[in-house]
Design a protein around this motif. Structure first.
Motif, PDB file in Angstrom:
ATOM      1  N   ARG A  44      56.676  28.653 -42.520  1.00 32.23           N
ATOM      2  CA  ARG A  44      55.340  29.155 -42.207  1.00 32.23           C
ATOM      3  C   ARG A  44      54.855  28.739 -40.819  1.00 32.23           C
ATOM      4  O   ARG A  44      54.227  29.532 -40.119  1.00 32.23           O
ATOM      5  N   PRO A  45      55.107  27.519 -40.357  1.00 33.62           N
ATOM      6  CA  PRO A  45      54.508  27.105 -39.077  1.00 33.62           C
ATOM      7  C   PRO A  45      55.143  27.707 -37.832  1.00 33.62           C
ATOM      8  O   PRO A  45      54.489  27.773 -36.794  1.00 33.62           O
ATOM      9  N   TYR A  46      56.409  28.128 -37.881  1.00 33.15           N
ATOM     10  CA  TYR A  46      57.121  28.434 -36.647  1.00 33.15           C
ATOM     11  C   TYR A  46      57.587  29.880 -36.551  1.00 33.15           C
ATOM     12  O   TYR A  46      58.541  30.191 -35.842  1.00 33.15           O
ATOM     13  N   GLY A  47      56.902  30.769 -37.240  1.00 33.95           N
ATOM     14  CA  GLY A  47      57.193  32.180 -37.113  1.00 33.95           C
ATOM     15  C   GLY A  47      56.578  32.754 -35.846  1.00 33.95           C
ATOM     16  O   GLY A  47      55.824  32.079 -35.126  1.00 33.95           O
ATOM     17  N   PRO A  48      56.882  34.007 -35.521  1.00 32.99           N
ATOM     18  CA  PRO A  48      56.297  34.645 -34.340  1.00 32.99           C
ATOM     19  C   PRO A  48      54.781  34.629 -34.393  1.00 32.99           C
ATOM     20  O   PRO A  48      54.179  34.915 -35.435  1.00 32.99           O
ATOM     21  N   ALA A  60      60.651  14.814 -27.545  1.00 31.85           N
ATOM     22  CA  ALA A  60      61.404  13.662 -28.050  1.00 31.85           C
ATOM     23  C   ALA A  60      61.268  13.481 -29.549  1.00 31.85           C
ATOM     24  O   ALA A  60      62.145  12.881 -30.181  1.00 31.85           O
ATOM     25  N   ILE A  61      60.178  13.975 -30.151  1.00 30.16           N
ATOM     26  CA  ILE A  61      60.024  13.804 -31.596  1.00 30.16           C
ATOM     27  C   ILE A  61      60.085  15.135 -32.341  1.00 30.16           C
ATOM     28  O   ILE A  61      59.660  15.219 -33.486  1.00 30.16           O
ATOM     29  N   MET A  62      60.616  16.165 -31.695  1.00 29.42           N
ATOM     30  CA  MET A  62      60.723  17.468 -32.348  1.00 29.42           C
ATOM     31  C   MET A  62      62.167  17.858 -32.632  1.00 29.42           C
ATOM     32  O   MET A  62      62.458  19.008 -32.943  1.00 29.42           O
ATOM     33  N   SER A  63      63.081  16.906 -32.530  1.00 25.90           N
ATOM     34  CA  SER A  63      64.479  17.211 -32.810  1.00 25.90           C
ATOM     35  C   SER A  63      64.711  17.313 -34.311  1.00 25.90           C
ATOM     36  O   SER A  63      64.304  16.433 -35.070  1.00 25.90           O
ATOM     37  N   ILE A  64      65.356  18.369 -34.736  1.00 24.43           N
ATOM     38  CA  ILE A  64      65.665  18.542 -36.159  1.00 24.43           C
ATOM     39  C   ILE A  64      66.916  17.771 -36.538  1.00 24.43           C
ATOM     40  O   ILE A  64      67.246  17.651 -37.722  1.00 24.43           O
ATOM     41  N   ARG A  65      67.606  17.210 -35.555  1.00 25.81           N
ATOM     42  CA  ARG A  65      68.779  16.380 -35.834  1.00 25.81           C
ATOM     43  C   ARG A  65      68.337  14.920 -35.901  1.00 25.81           C
ATOM     44  O   ARG A  65      67.851  14.361 -34.919  1.00 25.81           O
ATOM     45  N   HIS A  66      68.525  14.312 -37.044  1.00 28.57           N
ATOM     46  CA  HIS A  66      68.073  12.940 -37.269  1.00 28.57           C
ATOM     47  C   HIS A  66      68.733  11.979 -36.281  1.00 28.57           C
ATOM     48  O   HIS A  66      69.937  12.017 -36.049  1.00 28.57           O
ATOM     49  N   GLN A  67      67.895  11.137 -35.682  1.00 21.98           N
ATOM     50  CA  GLN A  67      68.323  10.091 -34.746  1.00 21.98           C
ATOM     51  C   GLN A  67      69.011  10.647 -33.500  1.00 21.98           C
ATOM     52  O   GLN A  67      69.835   9.979 -32.883  1.00 21.98           O
ATOM     53  N   ASP A  68      68.659  11.858 -33.129  1.00 23.30           N
ATOM     54  CA  ASP A  68      69.137  12.442 -31.871  1.00 23.30           C
ATOM     55  C   ASP A  68      67.939  13.094 -31.191  1.00 23.30           C
ATOM     56  O   ASP A  68      67.728  14.309 -31.285  1.00 23.30           O
ATOM     57  N   TYR A  99      59.816  27.555 -30.600  1.00 26.52           N
ATOM     58  CA  TYR A  99      60.433  26.448 -31.336  1.00 26.52           C
ATOM     59  C   TYR A  99      61.153  26.979 -32.577  1.00 26.52           C
ATOM     60  O   TYR A  99      62.203  26.466 -32.977  1.00 26.52           O
ATOM     61  N   GLY A 100      60.611  28.035 -33.169  1.00 25.47           N
ATOM     62  CA  GLY A 100      61.285  28.664 -34.306  1.00 25.47           C
ATOM     63  C   GLY A 100      62.662  29.186 -33.927  1.00 25.47           C
ATOM     64  O   GLY A 100      63.589  29.166 -34.750  1.00 25.47           O
ATOM     65  N   GLU A 101      62.821  29.653 -32.683  1.00 23.97           N
ATOM     66  CA  GLU A 101      64.144  30.086 -32.223  1.00 23.97           C
ATOM     67  C   GLU A 101      65.113  28.902 -32.191  1.00 23.97           C
ATOM     68  O   GLU A 101      66.300  29.046 -32.512  1.00 23.97           O
ATOM     69  N   TYR A 102      64.602  27.733 -31.792  1.00 26.86           N
ATOM     70  CA  TYR A 102      65.441  26.531 -31.808  1.00 26.86           C
ATOM     71  C   TYR A 102      65.917  26.213 -33.216  1.00 26.86           C
ATOM     72  O   TYR A 102      67.103  25.928 -33.445  1.00 26.86           O
TER      73      TYR A 102
END
Length: 479
Positions: A44-48, A60-68, A99-102
């Motif tokens: 819901r938050p990151y659609g067009p 720096a805190i928007m990575s979906i990969r934990h600890q990366d 960001y949704g594209e990411y």
């Protein structure tokens, strides 16, 4: 192993990425993702949406990969980062649709990596409406189109709930029950209308900033019970906590046989002492948020974006890293002490970005935007709405419901599935809200997970939960 992932938003992306990166020792199996939305992987938050609807945190805190922490920044790249630079924050802040594209790219890359290792992957564009234990050690899922799917493990990655209609306005002409996507909902509001926006958190900020971006000429009033705006992000300093960390919390728990809120306060006190900051002064400033005039506080915080103090920065980081771990160790009495400061904690842990704060301040100073606190009632009347608060009444032509759903809130669309899980004994309701597995074949990742902190999950929290679920799935498969 057949893994069924119910939900295809950020939580599912974090889980898939963790499986692809850290699950190399797992024997290849099958992963099926169930998601009916046309905006797969975005939630819901990151659609067009409008370009004014920004990601509310630095990369720096928007990575979906934990600890990366560099995963998202690397995807963003220098050109896109430069094109979306918030000069006040010194960090790129992109529209949420970008960001949704990411998230979509990260999910597709994870699925491709799994397929290269021999996994079968598929996406079923249907909603799961029921689940029950079946023969052997499997669970049978039923989708709304009547099909049945078997799985060895089921992971619920159901996103946040939708805003609650606190004032019973559903169906009233001019009432927007759920603001997202703002590109669609705000288009129904006449440019000269007086708009009352219910709430004063990040969703309300999005609504106000987007109305301004569309050239709205009418008055805008933020109406809420608390009247407290989110804090404003400060420029990252690169400071790494040495006391308020998960490691130190683990040590204290071993030394004392448990953890208290006073223990956590002691760690924060030690953290501030490292840079010569006064703990009492810092906490007094935080607690004044409930009494200080909102516009004055907004102006002060916007001017302090470059302030070198680490206090707020440390607490904001700890809320999403140390907080989920420490919460489970605290006694209930201390949890209640924290819940009493829910609005302040939410404001601090989820600040607004400076570019949005600057827009709000300009609208306040121009007189187009006002704030009404202590709202007790909003009712539909002929030709519009009437808002009743501690300072009197006001009339509005339109109302936008920008109340943030509480943590562990159940999305309405997921109610049939959750009911079936409870009826079959696969899950149980947590006393404080949310859902907890009652069977090892079920895992819950994201905001629906019961027993978590009283603030809404962030991307770092979702990524960490996805990584934990991947470890648990690998252990069950290899065990």
């Amino acid at each position: 192993m057949r893994i069924a992932i119910v939900g295809g938003g950020a939580a599912a992306v974090g889980l898939l990425d963790a499986l692809a990166v850290g699950g190399a020792r797992m024997e290849a199996g099958e992963v099926t993702v169930f998601e009916p939305s046309a905006h797969l992987w975005r939630g819901r938050p990151y659609g067009p949406d409008l370009d004014s609807v920004l990601v509310n945190a630095p990369p720096a805190i928007m990575s979906i990969r934990h600890q990366d922490g560099g995963h998202y920044a690397s995807w963003l790249g220098p050109e896109r980062a430069a094109a979306h630079l918030d000069e006040l924050l010194g960090q790129p802040l992109v529209p949420r649709g970008l960001y949704g594209e990411y998230l979509a790219d990260a999910a597709e890359a994870a699925l491709a990596a799994l397929r290269r290792r021999g996994w079968r992957t598929r996406v079923v564009a249907a909603r799961v409406v029921a689940a029950a234990r079946s023969g052997g050690a499997q669970v049978t899922l039923r989708t709304e189109d009547g099909h049945h799917h078997r799985a060895d493990r089921v992971v619920l990655c159901i996103g946040r709930g939708t805003p609650q209609d606190h004032y019973g306005l559903d169906g009233a002409a001019g009432f927007v029950d759920d603001p997202y996507p703002l590109a669609h909902t705000l288009g129904r509001i006449p440019a000269g209308a007086h708009v009352a926006v219910i709430g004063s958190g990040l969703t309300a900020v999005d609504a106000v900033v987007s109305l301004a971006a569309r050239g709205h000429a009418g008055r805008i009033t933020l109406v809420s019970r608390s009247g407290m705006l989110p804090h404003v992000w400060q420029r990252p300093l690169g400071h790494r906590p040495v006391h308020l960390t998960v490691g130190r919390v683990e040590e204290l728990c071993r030394e004392h046989g448990g953890l208290t809120l006073d223990d956590l306060a002691g760690l924060l006190r030690a953290e501030l002492a490292e840079t010569g900051e006064d703990f009492a002064r810092f906490t007094a400033e935080l607690l004044s948020a409930g009494s200080e005039e909102p516009v004055r506080r907004l102006r002060r915080q916007l001017a302090a974006v470059d302030d070198p103090g680490i206090g707020r920065r440390v607490l904001q980081e700890a809320a999403h890293t140390v907080g989920p771990y420490a919460w489970r160790l605290l006694p209930e009495a201390d949890r209640e002490r924290l819940r009493a400061h829910f609005r302040l904690a939410t404001s601090l842990a989820s600040p607004m970005v400076p570019v949005n704060a600057a827009v709000l301040l300009r609208l306040f100073e121009d007189g187009q935007l006002t704030m009404v606190a202590g709202v007790r009632k909003i009712e539909a009347v002929e030709g519009g709405f009437r808002v009743l608060g501690d300072t009197g009444e006001l009339d509005a032509d339109a109302v936008v419901n920008a109340v943030n759903p509480p943590p562990q809130a159940l999305p309405r669309a997921a109610e049939p599935l959750v009911t079936s899980l409870l009826d079959d004994g696969l899950a149980a309701l947590h006393p404080a809200g949310g859902l907890v597995p009652a069977d090892p074949r079920l895992h819950v990742v994201g905001d629906l997970a019961g027993g978590g902190p009283f603030i809404t999950s962030s991307i770092p929290g979702v990524a960490a939960a996805g990584a934990r679920a991947a470890v648990a799935l690998a252990a069950s498969r290899n065990g």
